[in-house]
Write a protein that holds these residues in place. Sequence first.
Motif, PDB file in Angstrom:
ATOM      1  N   ARG A   1       0.870  -1.186   0.000  1.00  0.00           N
ATOM      2  CA  ARG A   1       0.000   0.000   0.000  1.00  0.00           C
ATOM      3  C   ARG A   1       0.903   1.231   0.000  1.00  0.00           C
ATOM      4  N   TYR A   2       0.391   2.341  -0.558  1.00  0.00           N
ATOM      5  CA  TYR A   2       1.245   3.520  -0.750  1.00  0.00           C
ATOM      6  C   TYR A   2       1.564   4.208   0.567  1.00  0.00           C
ATOM      7  N   ALA A   3       0.676   4.076   1.561  1.00  0.00           N
ATOM      8  CA  ALA A   3       0.963   4.640   2.882  1.00  0.00           C
ATOM      9  C   ALA A   3       0.135   3.853   3.891  1.00  0.00           C
TER      10      ALA A   3
ATOM     11  N   ASP B   1      -2.057   4.742   5.887  1.00  0.00           N
ATOM     12  CA  ASP B   1      -3.485   5.081   5.949  1.00  0.00           C
ATOM     13  C   ASP B   1      -4.182   4.883   4.595  1.00  0.00           C
ATOM     14  N   GLN B   2      -3.518   4.207   3.660  1.00  0.00           N
ATOM     15  CA  GLN B   2      -4.100   3.974   2.335  1.00  0.00           C
ATOM     16  C   GLN B   2      -4.530   2.513   2.229  1.00  0.00           C
ATOM     17  N   PRO B   3      -5.498   2.226   1.354  1.00  0.00           N
ATOM     18  CA  PRO B   3      -5.927   0.820   1.200  1.00  0.00           C
ATOM     19  C   PRO B   3      -4.840  -0.029   0.530  1.00  0.00           C
TER      20      PRO B   3
ATOM     21  N   GLY C   1      -5.761  -6.285 -16.496  1.00  0.00           N
ATOM     22  CA  GLY C   1      -6.690  -6.045 -15.383  1.00  0.00           C
ATOM     23  C   GLY C   1      -7.356  -4.702 -15.579  1.00  0.00           C
ATOM     24  N   LEU C   2      -8.412  -4.464 -14.812  1.00  0.00           N
ATOM     25  CA  LEU C   2      -9.161  -3.219 -14.975  1.00  0.00           C
ATOM     26  C   LEU C   2      -8.348  -2.037 -14.467  1.00  0.00           C
ATOM     27  N   ASN C   3      -8.817  -0.812 -14.741  1.00  0.00           N
ATOM     28  CA  ASN C   3      -8.153   0.397 -14.231  1.00  0.00           C
ATOM     29  C   ASN C   3      -8.039   0.310 -12.715  1.00  0.00           C
ATOM     30  N   GLY C   4      -6.869   0.649 -12.224  1.00  0.00           N
ATOM     31  CA  GLY C   4      -6.676   0.681 -10.766  1.00  0.00           C
ATOM     32  C   GLY C   4      -6.434  -0.682 -10.156  1.00  0.00           C
ATOM     33  N   ALA C   5      -6.271  -1.735 -11.008  1.00  0.00           N
ATOM     34  CA  ALA C   5      -6.078  -3.086 -10.462  1.00  0.00           C
ATOM     35  C   ALA C   5      -4.720  -3.223  -9.770  1.00  0.00           C
ATOM     36  N   GLY C   6      -3.753  -2.365 -10.139  1.00  0.00           N
ATOM     37  CA  GLY C   6      -2.435  -2.441  -9.493  1.00  0.00           C
ATOM     38  C   GLY C   6      -1.318  -2.841 -10.438  1.00  0.00           C
ATOM     39  N   LYS C   7      -1.567  -2.791 -11.750  1.00  0.00           N
ATOM     40  CA  LYS C   7      -0.567  -3.254 -12.722  1.00  0.00           C
ATOM     41  C   LYS C   7       0.687  -2.373 -12.690  1.00  0.00           C
ATOM     42  N   THR C   8       0.477  -1.040 -12.766  1.00  0.00           N
ATOM     43  CA  THR C   8       1.641  -0.145 -12.759  1.00  0.00           C
ATOM     44  C   THR C   8       2.371  -0.248 -11.419  1.00  0.00           C
ATOM     45  N   THR C   9       1.620  -0.518 -10.373  1.00  0.00           N
ATOM     46  CA  THR C   9       2.252  -0.660  -9.058  1.00  0.00           C
ATOM     47  C   THR C   9       3.220  -1.852  -9.068  1.00  0.00           C
TER      48      THR C   9
ATOM     49  N   VAL D   1       4.874  -2.852 -11.610  1.00  0.00           N
ATOM     50  CA  VAL D   1       6.062  -2.387 -12.347  1.00  0.00           C
ATOM     51  C   VAL D   1       6.959  -1.580 -11.413  1.00  0.00           C
ATOM     52  N   LYS D   2       6.355  -0.695 -10.605  1.00  0.00           N
ATOM     53  CA  LYS D   2       7.166   0.151  -9.713  1.00  0.00           C
ATOM     54  C   LYS D   2       7.931  -0.718  -8.712  1.00  0.00           C
ATOM     55  N   LEU D   3       7.315  -1.814  -8.280  1.00  0.00           N
ATOM     56  CA  LEU D   3       8.018  -2.689  -7.325  1.00  0.00           C
ATOM     57  C   LEU D   3       9.146  -3.446  -8.027  1.00  0.00           C
TER      58      LEU D   3
ATOM     59  N   PHE E   1       7.159   3.646 -19.771  1.00  0.00           N
ATOM     60  CA  PHE E   1       6.064   3.914 -18.843  1.00  0.00           C
ATOM     61  C   PHE E   1       4.849   4.449 -19.586  1.00  0.00           C
ATOM     62  N   GLN E   2       3.704   4.192 -18.962  1.00  0.00           N
ATOM     63  CA  GLN E   2       2.424   4.659 -19.494  1.00  0.00           C
ATOM     64  C   GLN E   2       2.445   6.185 -19.665  1.00  0.00           C
ATOM     65  N   ASP E   3       3.039   6.876 -18.678  1.00  0.00           N
ATOM     66  CA  ASP E   3       3.051   8.342 -18.711  1.00  0.00           C
ATOM     67  C   ASP E   3       4.475   8.823 -19.009  1.00  0.00           C
TER      68      ASP E   3
HETATM   69  N1  LIG Z   1       1.481   7.356  -5.760  1.00  0.00           N
HETATM   70  C1  LIG Z   1       0.331   6.850  -5.313  1.00  0.00           C
HETATM   71  N2  LIG Z   1      -0.120   7.160  -4.077  1.00  0.00           N
HETATM   72  C2  LIG Z   1      -1.268   6.654  -3.617  1.00  0.00           C
HETATM   73  N3  LIG Z   1      -2.050   5.814  -4.319  1.00  0.00           N
HETATM   74  C3  LIG Z   1      -1.658   5.466  -5.556  1.00  0.00           C
HETATM   75  C4  LIG Z   1      -0.449   5.972  -6.119  1.00  0.00           C
HETATM   76  N4  LIG Z   1      -0.324   5.459  -7.360  1.00  0.00           N
HETATM   77  C5  LIG Z   1      -1.389   4.673  -7.566  1.00  0.00           C
HETATM   78  N5  LIG Z   1      -2.200   4.658  -6.483  1.00  0.00           N
HETATM   79  C6  LIG Z   1      -3.420   3.876  -6.309  1.00  0.00           C
HETATM   80  O1  LIG Z   1      -3.068   2.506  -6.445  1.00  0.00           O
HETATM   81  C7  LIG Z   1      -4.088   1.792  -7.159  1.00  0.00           C
HETATM   82  C8  LIG Z   1      -3.459   1.012  -8.296  1.00  0.00           C
HETATM   83  O2  LIG Z   1      -2.915   1.927  -9.225  1.00  0.00           O
HETATM   84  P1  LIG Z   1      -2.106   1.450 -10.516  1.00  0.00           P
HETATM   85  O3  LIG Z   1      -1.631   2.654 -11.207  1.00  0.00           O
HETATM   86  O4  LIG Z   1      -1.111   0.415 -10.101  1.00  0.00           O
HETATM   87  O5  LIG Z   1      -3.264   0.738 -11.354  1.00  0.00           O
HETATM   88  P2  LIG Z   1      -3.249   0.188 -12.836  1.00  0.00           P
HETATM   89  O6  LIG Z   1      -3.757  -1.215 -12.775  1.00  0.00           O
HETATM   90  O7  LIG Z   1      -1.939   0.384 -13.477  1.00  0.00           O
HETATM   91  O8  LIG Z   1      -4.366   1.128 -13.488  1.00  0.00           O
HETATM   92  P3  LIG Z   1      -4.552   1.657 -14.981  1.00  0.00           P
HETATM   93  O9  LIG Z   1      -5.036   0.512 -15.813  1.00  0.00           O
HETATM   94  O10 LIG Z   1      -5.615   2.679 -14.823  1.00  0.00           O
HETATM   95  O11 LIG Z   1      -3.248   2.205 -15.432  1.00  0.00           O
HETATM   96  C9  LIG Z   1      -5.112   2.822  -7.583  1.00  0.00           C
HETATM   97  O12 LIG Z   1      -6.192   2.733  -6.687  1.00  0.00           O
HETATM   98  C10 LIG Z   1      -4.419   4.151  -7.412  1.00  0.00           C
HETATM   99  O13 LIG Z   1      -5.331   5.127  -6.981  1.00  0.00           O
END
Ligand SMILES: Nc1ncnc2c1ncn2[C@@H]1O[C@H](COP(=O)(O)OP(=O)(O)OP(=O)(O)O)[C@@H](O)[C@H]1O
Length: 606
Positions: free
Chosen positions: A350-352, A354-356, A376-384, A386-388, A423-425
């Motif tokens: 989790r990012y912090a 106090d975050q889910p 996976g759907l938007n927000g599923a955690g895919k980019t996360t 990658v960051k790990l 990266f996506q962005d």
């Molecule tokens: N820097 C951050 N701080 C807090 N929450 C974050 C941060 N980056 C992403 N999140 C949250 O983490 C969750 C997963 O985000 P992530 O970008 O990994 O999703 P994703 O699967 O890549 O989505 P998408 O398909 O839209 O690109 C989302 O709920 C997002 O709001």
Amino acid sequence: MSFRSLTRALGLVRAGAPKQVIAYVLLAAVGGLSPLAAAWLTKILIDRLAAAQVRWPDVAGPAAALAVVGVAGSLVPHAVRYLRAESDRRVQLLATSRIYAAADRFVGLRPFEDPVFLDRLQIARSSGVGSPWMVVEGGLGVIQGVVTVAGFAGTLLVLGPWMAVAVLLAAVPTLLAELALSRRRAAMIAETGQAERREIFYANLLVNPQAAKEVRLFGAGAYLWRRMAAEIKLIHDAGRSVDRRQLALQGSLAALAAAVAGALLVAAVRSAVSGALTVGDVALVVAAVAAVQGALSSVVAEGVSVHQALLLFGHYLAVVDEAPDLPVRSAPLPARRLRRGIELRDVWFRYADDQPWVLRGVNLVLPQGRATALVGLNGAGKTTVVKLLCRLYDPTRGAVLWDGVDLRDLDPAELRRRIRAVFQDAVAYELTAAENIAIGDVSALEEPARIEAAARRAGVHDVLAGLPKGYETMLTRMFFSEADRADPDTGVVLSGGQWQRLSIARGLVLDRPDLLVLDEPSSALDAEAEHEVHTRLGEHRRGLTSLLISHRLGAVREADTIVVLSGGRIVEQGSHDQLMARAGAYARLFDLQASGYRSPAPEEVG
Ligand SMILES: Nc1ncnc2c1ncn2[C@@H]1O[C@H](COP(=O)(O)OP(=O)(O)OP(=O)(O)O)[C@@H](O)[C@H]1O
């Protein structure tokens, strides 16, 4: 503020402008002493001229010395001004380089998302870098003032010790009040750091070409300006409140000083009436009281500027001394060429606190030499994920293993040399086309063939070669290159899809990385270009360990393994055929997309 801050500030000045600061101090001393020398030489000259028999050799020396002092006195202030500016420039350059070196040392992204750190960084960049030199200048001012005070206070002491004591005591409240004000002002700068950052943010938005389309079309300019004005008002209100407090305090303290001077004058006159002081003594008292009070107030003002500079320097030190954001072993293990694969083992993230939870117990293996796709759907955690993998964050629980070795045990710089990601962005750098690609591995700047090969793989070579200056064309109209200064019309603006191909080239410039991550590399491409890019990428990825993220499921079907992420967990994985046969989440999404392409247009229905 502490003694440590003082020694660090002086150390920075010594390191940044060692010769200049010595010359500055010496010349400032010469400048300070020259009026005294002139006064003495004049006295000697007059005495000798007034003697009964004046001989040229007797007066030639003092006259010549007086002329030299006059020339020195006229030159020194200019030299001092130059040395002051030059030392300040050098020290600021060193201080600024240390700030950016400290920022570059962070392994991960967390400090750049922490508002407390960002506020400090803003203060360190704006005020902190100038504070070491302010300490030196203020310190010299204090020394100069103290010498003057000592000289005249000595005179008062001779005439009546109580006079010296009264003048010095009257300065104590001023000193205390000024120190309190200085602390308040430094706190105000810290409190308004965030407002300043927001002001800069709105200011950039209002004139930023990227935002200009939306701001103009939606008429959002006035709204954004109002938000910016609110931030400016907040900063001004805070400044005004300190200024008013300063006005009240300094006004009453000035009145106190004037009252003390008046009382001393009355007392001196009274002593003269009783015969204890001569008329000349009274004149001396008036001059000495004025001089001591003037010098004391300058000592206080300089002392306060040193105090404030040290408080601001504290923010600078906090930035350059900030602890590492992610732990790095003192003797990290070498990140060797990948042989088996990368594994996420029971990763929770989790990012912090106090975050889910974003990832909840992910177990995933990226086998060496194989292509894995993550969907996976938007927000599923895919980019996360990658960051790990890039160790921009560490897992909250669990581990990411590189051939079985925890990423936390590896040298981060070495690890990163083995990974490339699109990266996506991805960033559109306002640099030349060649530099935009070579950012992926700056050593490629020396090897144009590598840049071109990467551009060919990403299908952008023809576009770049056709630009007015080929790969050396600036991809912006905001700046022009050194070579184009005379012809500012050479910058070029690329389309969204062309930029995306360029960012793919940036990810491919390092030949054969151990892990290639492609996060939505084709979202801005037209259908033909997407097909072409994926075909080329498919060929390039062959034999490479890769992770591809895409919402366009047609683009991932060739992957060896497709992993479906949902709610922070892996819910399915297998080849395209296996997942289709399973008729689960992947098959449902794939069919949905495919039917969108195949279904007739609305007017054809029925
Ligand atoms: N820097 C951050 N701080 C807090 N929450 C974050 C941060 N980056 C992403 N999140 C949250 O983490 C969750 C997963 O985000 P992530 O970008 O990994 O999703 P994703 O699967 O890549 O989505 P998408 O398909 O839209 O690109 C989302 O709920 C997002 O709001």
